[in-house]
Design a protein around this motif. Structure first.
Motif, PDB file in Angstrom:
ATOM      1  N   UNK A 119       0.805  -1.241   0.137  1.00 19.91           N
ATOM      2  CA  UNK A 119       0.117   0.086  -0.059  1.00 19.91           C
ATOM      3  C   UNK A 119       0.909   1.071   0.086  1.00 19.91           C
ATOM      4  N   UNK A 120       0.887   2.175  -0.996  1.00 17.74           N
ATOM      5  CA  UNK A 120       1.594   3.026  -1.094  1.00 17.74           C
ATOM      6  C   UNK A 120       0.540   4.424  -0.798  1.00 17.74           C
ATOM      7  N   UNK A 121       0.804   5.396  -0.396  1.00 22.48           N
ATOM      8  CA  UNK A 121      -0.307   6.555   0.079  1.00 22.48           C
ATOM      9  C   UNK A 121       0.415   7.782  -0.644  1.00 22.48           C
ATOM     10  N   UNK A 122      -0.540   8.185  -1.392  1.00 24.45           N
ATOM     11  CA  UNK A 122      -0.553   9.520  -2.155  1.00 24.45           C
ATOM     12  C   UNK A 122      -1.529  10.425  -1.765  1.00 24.45           C
ATOM     13  N   UNK A 123      -0.902  11.701  -1.436  1.00 23.42           N
ATOM     14  CA  UNK A 123      -1.825  12.887  -1.036  1.00 23.42           C
ATOM     15  C   UNK A 123      -1.459  14.078  -1.954  1.00 23.42           C
TER      16      UNK A 123
END
Length: 164
Positions: A119-123
């Motif tokens: 799971x990679x988090x992009x904001x």
């Protein structure tokens, strides 16, 4: 307070996410947006990166740890995910990261659907003020806010950032 241009932020996010995907050898990511702003950004990134296939939507309302304090959001719409996220490379997308609690709730919900490979988090924006040790892997812009200020993304046409 002056906010960055949304088109510039999206272009930066596209470039950084493309680099992340290439660097980690991810060719078939599953983009999952957190309702509502994260979904709008995920849809835009899916289009800009020419990714085919499914895109997921998470509504984390029932997974929040402050549910009893805030109560049920009046527009709970539920989540829509593909049949399986097992061993998939997930790109989890939200508009603004602040405390980290929304992301914790999103990951709890994702694991109820299966065990992703990553799971990679992009904001779009990181405004700090963490309460949990959660950091984005890809972020278009970091900025400080006064403790009472809130950034809101409205959209989807057009996408617009406001601070109050």
């Amino acid at each position: 307070m002056s906010l960055p241009d949304i088109d510039h932020l999206l272009a930066t996010l596209e470039q950084q996410l493309n680099h992340y995907l290439q660097h980690h050898g991810i060719s078939n990511p599953l983009l999952i947006g957190i309702r509502t702003g994260g979904v709008w950004i995920a849809e835009e990134l899916q289009r800009r990166l020419s990714l085919s296939g499914d895109m997921g939507v998470l509504d984390i309302s029932f997974y929040r740890d402050d549910f009893t304090r805030k109560g049920l959001h009046p527009q709970v719409k539920g989540s829509q995910l593909p049949d399986s996220i097992e061993d998939r490379d997930i790109i989890l997308i939200d508009d603004v990261i602040k405390s980290g609690r929304t992301i914790r709730a999103a990951m709890n919900e994702l694991f109820d659907y299966g065990r992703p490979a990553r799971i990679a988090l992009v904001t779009l924006l990181d405004v700090g003020q963490r309460e949990l040790p959660v950091q984005p892997d890809v972020c278009a812009h970091s900025m400080a806010l006064a403790s009472k200020q809130v950034i809101k993304l409205s959209g989807p046409e057009p996408l617009l950032l406001t601070v109050s």
